[in-house]
Write an enzyme that holds these catalytic residues in place. Structure first.
Site, PDB file in Angstrom:
ATOM      1  N   LYS A  41       0.880  -1.184   0.000  1.00 19.11           N
ATOM      2  CA  LYS A  41       0.000   0.000   0.000  1.00 19.11           C
ATOM      3  C   LYS A  41       0.905   1.216   0.000  1.00 19.11           C
ATOM      4  CE  LYS A  41      -1.602  -1.454   4.477  1.00 19.11           C
ATOM      5  NZ  LYS A  41      -2.348  -1.297   5.680  1.00 19.11           N
ATOM      6  N   SER A 128      -5.618   3.314  10.210  1.00 16.42           N
ATOM      7  CA  SER A 128      -4.643   4.318   9.777  1.00 16.42           C
ATOM      8  C   SER A 128      -5.140   5.014   8.510  1.00 16.42           C
ATOM      9  CB  SER A 128      -3.283   3.667   9.510  1.00 16.42           C
ATOM     10  OG  SER A 128      -2.784   3.090  10.680  1.00 16.42           O
TER      11      SER A 128
HETATM   12  P1  ADP Z   1      -1.608  -4.150   8.067  1.00 12.16           P
HETATM   13  O1  ADP Z   1      -0.716  -4.965   8.961  1.00 12.16           O
HETATM   14  O2  ADP Z   1      -2.704  -4.982   7.478  1.00 12.16           O
HETATM   15  O3  ADP Z   1      -0.881  -3.304   7.084  1.00 12.16           O
HETATM   16  P2  ADP Z   1      -2.027  -2.193  10.160  1.00 12.16           P
HETATM   17  O4  ADP Z   1      -0.593  -1.887  10.205  1.00 12.16           O
HETATM   18  O5  ADP Z   1      -2.954  -1.025  10.158  1.00 12.16           O
HETATM   19  O6  ADP Z   1      -2.436  -3.125   8.972  1.00 12.16           O
HETATM   20  O7  ADP Z   1      -2.435  -3.063  11.418  1.00 12.16           O
HETATM   21  C1  ADP Z   1      -1.655  -4.062  12.001  1.00 12.16           C
HETATM   22  C2  ADP Z   1      -2.559  -4.952  12.829  1.00 12.16           C
HETATM   23  O8  ADP Z   1      -3.273  -4.197  13.786  1.00 12.16           O
HETATM   24  C3  ADP Z   1      -3.618  -5.717  12.017  1.00 12.16           C
HETATM   25  O9  ADP Z   1      -3.827  -6.979  12.604  1.00 12.16           O
HETATM   26  C4  ADP Z   1      -4.856  -4.859  12.158  1.00 12.16           C
HETATM   27  O10 ADP Z   1      -6.034  -5.613  12.013  1.00 12.16           O
HETATM   28  C5  ADP Z   1      -4.678  -4.374  13.599  1.00 12.16           C
HETATM   29  N1  ADP Z   1      -5.376  -3.110  13.827  1.00 12.16           N
HETATM   30  C6  ADP Z   1      -5.364  -1.997  13.060  1.00 12.16           C
HETATM   31  N2  ADP Z   1      -6.136  -1.033  13.595  1.00 12.16           N
HETATM   32  C7  ADP Z   1      -6.664  -1.559  14.730  1.00 12.16           C
HETATM   33  C8  ADP Z   1      -7.590  -1.089  15.725  1.00 12.16           C
HETATM   34  N3  ADP Z   1      -8.147   0.115  15.638  1.00 12.16           N
HETATM   35  N4  ADP Z   1      -7.900  -1.919  16.744  1.00 12.16           N
HETATM   36  C9  ADP Z   1      -7.359  -3.150  16.804  1.00 12.16           C
HETATM   37  N5  ADP Z   1      -6.517  -3.676  15.895  1.00 12.16           N
HETATM   38  C10 ADP Z   1      -6.166  -2.894  14.883  1.00 12.16           C
END
Ligand code: ADP
Length: 165
Positions: A41, A128
């Site tokens: 992304k 995010s």
């Molecule tokens: P990704 O790893 O898919 O790029 P992120 O970095 O945003 O996504 O999120 C890392 C982890 O934290 C993922 O398991 C995501 O589901 C979780 N996550 C993201 N936002 C939240 C939130 N508001 N509450 C709980 N878990 C979250």
């Protein structure tokens, strides 16, 4: 149970991520937050910036370390001797993706277990991506991220608005 890894893009870290990291750190003796170098992304912050922003957000939690990683998550977990991957689950939105990824990781590394934490109620809708959209449109993001993250976002968005299109 010893070392656990919480991998993600964290572009940037939100209170939802901090909540998962803090709760995981209360269960596992050590937690490494692993900031993925090259997610598929587009990113607003560099890997080092994402590491620094997360680090400052968990300063008060002694058994959490934040590190960048490159390549497969399971390879990084093995490299540092972790047997558990921590992920966060927000209601229905995350389930299919997280389930698919957990099964693929199990296939790649049957020795590593995925443990998912249910998001706290107040962070269910927080991502995010949404946060960046709100910030771009001038909305108030202070209740979703620590102050240093809100400031970094504000500056980055101001700078990118100045850049030639
Ligand atoms: P990704 O790893 O898919 O790029 P992120 O970095 O945003 O996504 O999120 C890392 C982890 O934290 C993922 O398991 C995501 O589901 C979780 N996550 C993201 N936002 C939240 C939130 N508001 N509450 C709980 N878990 C979250």
């Amino acid at each position: 149970m010893s070392l656990a890894v919480y991998p993600g893009s964290f572009d940037p870290v939100t209170y939802g991520h901090v909540d998962i990291a803090t709760r995981a750190a209360a269960i596992f003796p050590r937690l490494v937050v692993a900031v993925f170098d090259s997610p598929s992304k587009s990113l607003l912050f560099s890997t080092q910036e994402r590491v620094d922003l997360f680090q400052r957000s968990v300063e008060g939690v002694p058994n959490v370390e934040v590190r960048p990683f490159y390549g497969l998550t399971v390879d990084f977990a093995r490299e540092i001797g972790a047997a558990v991957l921590v992920r966060g689950l927000r209601m229905a939105t995350d389930f299919d993706f997280e389930f698919e990824m957990a099964l693929m990781n199990r296939k790649l590394a049957p020795d590593i277990e995925v443990v998912s934490f249910m998001s706290s109620l107040e962070y269910q809708y927080l991502s995010s991506t949404l946060l960046k959209d709100i910030a771009r449109l001038g909305g108030d993001i202070r209740e979703f991220v620590p102050d240093h993250v809100a400031n970094a976002l504000r500056h980055r968005i101001k700078d990118s608005a100045k850049a030639p299109k």
